[in-house]
Every structure is written in C-alpha cells, then in structure tokens.
Design a protein around this motif. Structure first.
Motif, PDB file in Angstrom:
ATOM      1  N   GLU A 141      47.952  38.866  30.069  1.00  0.00           N
ATOM      2  CA  GLU A 141      48.204  37.454  30.406  1.00  0.00           C
ATOM      3  C   GLU A 141      47.486  36.986  31.666  1.00  0.00           C
ATOM      4  N   ASP A 142      46.983  37.943  32.483  1.00  0.00           N
ATOM      5  CA  ASP A 142      46.247  37.549  33.683  1.00  0.00           C
ATOM      6  C   ASP A 142      44.739  37.695  33.520  1.00  0.00           C
ATOM      7  N   ASN A 156      46.961  38.371  42.612  1.00  0.00           N
ATOM      8  CA  ASN A 156      46.776  39.105  41.347  1.00  0.00           C
ATOM      9  C   ASN A 156      46.502  38.195  40.153  1.00  0.00           C
ATOM     10  N   GLN A 157      46.493  36.882  40.370  1.00  0.00           N
ATOM     11  CA  GLN A 157      46.171  35.993  39.244  1.00  0.00           C
ATOM     12  C   GLN A 157      44.828  35.283  39.419  1.00  0.00           C
ATOM     13  N   GLN A 210      42.052  34.464  36.824  1.00  0.00           N
ATOM     14  CA  GLN A 210      42.102  33.237  36.012  1.00  0.00           C
ATOM     15  C   GLN A 210      40.925  32.312  36.328  1.00  0.00           C
ATOM     16  N   THR A 248      40.957  45.589  35.667  1.00  0.00           N
ATOM     17  CA  THR A 248      40.867  44.239  36.246  1.00  0.00           C
ATOM     18  C   THR A 248      39.450  43.956  36.744  1.00  0.00           C
TER      19      THR A 248
END
Ligand code: BTN
Length: 318
Positions: free
Chosen positions: A293-294, A145-146, A149, A310
């Motif tokens: 934040e992601d 899920n990150q 980035q 997302t």
C-alpha cells in the motif's frame, strides 16, 4: 504583454498589421515595436514587412517562463518557476529554495546541468536545450515511510503527460524509470529535508529526454523525438507534466493514493515479470508480484518466500 503578442502572431495565418495589434492590445505602435525587439532578443524570429505587418517565423529553442505559465491553470505546480540557463544540479537549487521557505510547488528548471545526478550516485546527462531538467519543492503531510508515494505519483504523471501530448505509450519500471520500449525516457530523483522524523520538505527532480537524439544520450536511453520521429515543443510538454503532477499530487493530499497505484500498475513494466533486484543488502531474483500500500515492491523468490523492497535497482529478466 509579450505573451499576448505571441498569441496573436501564432493565431494569425499570415502577416498581422501593427495597427491591428495596437488596437487589440490598446497600445501604441511604438510600444509594440519595442515588444517585438524584446521578443527577438528572446530568440523569436519575427518578420516585419512595411504595409503588411509582422509574422512569426520561428520560436526560440529556449524555455520561456511566460510560455510555460500561459494557460497553465495549476494552483500548486509551477505558480513560481525559476528558469536557469545552466545549473550544477536543479536539485541543489530547489533545496536552497526549500530552505528559504519557498511556496509549495516552486519549480527550478535548467537548460543544462553540469552535474545532473540520478539515483544510486549515477550521472544524469543534460544536453543543453534538448530536455526538461527540473526539480520542485513539496511539503506533503506524509510520514517518512510514505514518501515513496511521491515518486510513484511523479512517474504516473510523467507517463500520463507523454500520453496526452503524443501517441506514445510509456511504461514505468519500478520504482520510477519511465521507459519507451526498452529505452529510458525519464528518471525521477527524490531528496528530502527532515528533522527528528518530521518531513520539512521534499525535492523531486525529473529529467526527461525530449529533443535529444539517441547519440546525444547515454546508451540505453530514449527520447520523445527518437521515439516519435519529430521534435516537441518543450514548453507544451512542460505544461502537460505540471498539470498531471498537480492532478496526481492532489489525489495524495485527498488520501486517494490507491488511484495513483492503480494508474502505476496499468503502466508497469515490472509486475508479473521475473526480475533481479540489487540493493546494498545484496541481489535477489524472483517474480515481481505486486506493490504494497506504500509502493514497496513485493517479490516472490524461487523458494516461495515473499520479500519486500523499498529501494533498489531492478533488472527485468523476462
Ligand atoms: C534517475 O533516473 O536516476 C533519476 C534522474 C533524475 C534527473 C533529474 S534532472 C533534474 C534533477 N536534477 C538532477 O541533478 N537530477 C534530477
């Protein structure tokens, strides 16, 4: 060695004698002649005049490994670079290398792609020798899920590299289109291999329009050449990108992703704009408020409700 000879030729104003090259490289004149022949076969045009020596006339319009790696000074990105004349897609080539456990930062670049692909099943036009079409393999210690980035940091790195080598000021359209004006200069595609929720490796692909003219590209595209009015040395552009990628990837590894976000926001073409975003769940309109934040996009709909996306395709309304 070819690298040093090219460097001498580039540094010298006019002709440089075979004698001088031979002394400085501690090599016989015959060996130098042989290297000159190899460089010519690589596409360098080198004039040779008796009693005067050699002069570099033109460099090939072809990416060469030693030109990219010379003075690169990165520890991860581009330590290993595979250059292909053509590929179906560098994504597939990099994926194969990832499966074979290649070192992190391995790069595969092709002069053209027969089926270059973009996000959402689109085609990426890859006119031969005109752009940079490459993919690299990363093994980030990030949960699934990150992984956004990585796309955001790649967009920041691309925009920064373009700023470093030109007067151009690219903007980033969420999540990762790099724009010059309203034209798309570059796109980023991220694919991954995961096993039971654990990321094995990620392949990030970048397509950058460098020396193509607008007529050689799909509608709505731009290129460095189209925007700046002159051609770019693709090896230098490539180096600038690899250095910036390394700089921003290290921020992620050092848990400093907030710095990547700050840089992304400074160059955002999306935030504070009214947008329409479509994804498989439908279309919504509203104001692009911020990133979480992601790196997910927060949109305030007209009824005041804030939704988080997302993925999706953004159209900027005003
Ligand atoms: C997008 O904007 O939709 C992403 C485009 C990504 C294109 C690059 S070119 C190199 C690599 N190989 C591919 O097939 N795609 C990516």
């Amino acid at each position: 060695m070819q690298e040093r000879i090219i460097q001498f030729l580039k540094e010298s104003d006019g002709y440089i004698s075979g004698e001088e090259i031979s002394q400085r490289l501690k090599m016989s004149r015959a060996a130098i002649w042989k290297h000159m022949q190899e460089l010519r076969a690589d596409g360098y045009e080198i004039a040779a005049v008796p009693h005067l020596g050699y002069q570099l006339v033109t460099c090939p319009d072809k990416l060469l490994g030693f030109e990219i790696q010379s003075g690169l000074n990165t520890k991860i990105f581009g330590k290993k670079i595979i250059l292909l004349d053509t590929a179906v897609s560098t994504m597939d080539e990099a994926f194969k290398l990832g499966m074979e456990n290649c070192p992190e930062g391995t790069v595969v670049c092709a002069e053209s792609q027969s089926k270059g692909r973009g996000r959402l099943g689109r085609v990426w036009a890859s006119p031969k020798n005109k752009g940079l079409y490459f993919s690299f393999v990363l093994r980030p210690p990030l949960p699934l899920n990150q992984l956004a980035q990585l796309t955001l940091m790649s967009a920041v790195a691309l925009a920064e590299a373009v700023e470093n080598i030109s007067e151009l000021k690219p903007l980033i359209k969420w999540p990762n289109d790099v724009l010059l004006g309203s034209g798309k200069l570059a796109g980023i595609l991220t694919e991954l291999r995961a096993e039971s929720d654990q990321v094995k490796f990620v392949v990030v692909g970048i397509g950058l329009n460098v020396n193509a003219t607008v007529s050689q590209l799909p509608g709505g595209s731009s290129s460095l050449k189209a925007a700046a009015g002159s051609s770019f040395d693709r090896a230098l552009v490539f180096q600038a990108i690899l250095r910036s990628l390394e700089k921003w990837y290290l921020k992620i590894l050092h848990h400093e992703f907030s710095q990547v976000m700050d840089e992304w926001k400074k160059r955002s073409a999306t935030l504070k704009k009214r947008i329409r975003i479509s994804d498989p769940n439908g279309i919504i309109e509203g104001e692009a408020l911020d990133l979480d934040e992601d790196g997910a996009l927060l949109i305030r709909k007209d009824n005041g409700i804030i939704v988080k996306k997302t993925a999706g395709d953004v159209f900027i309304l005003r």
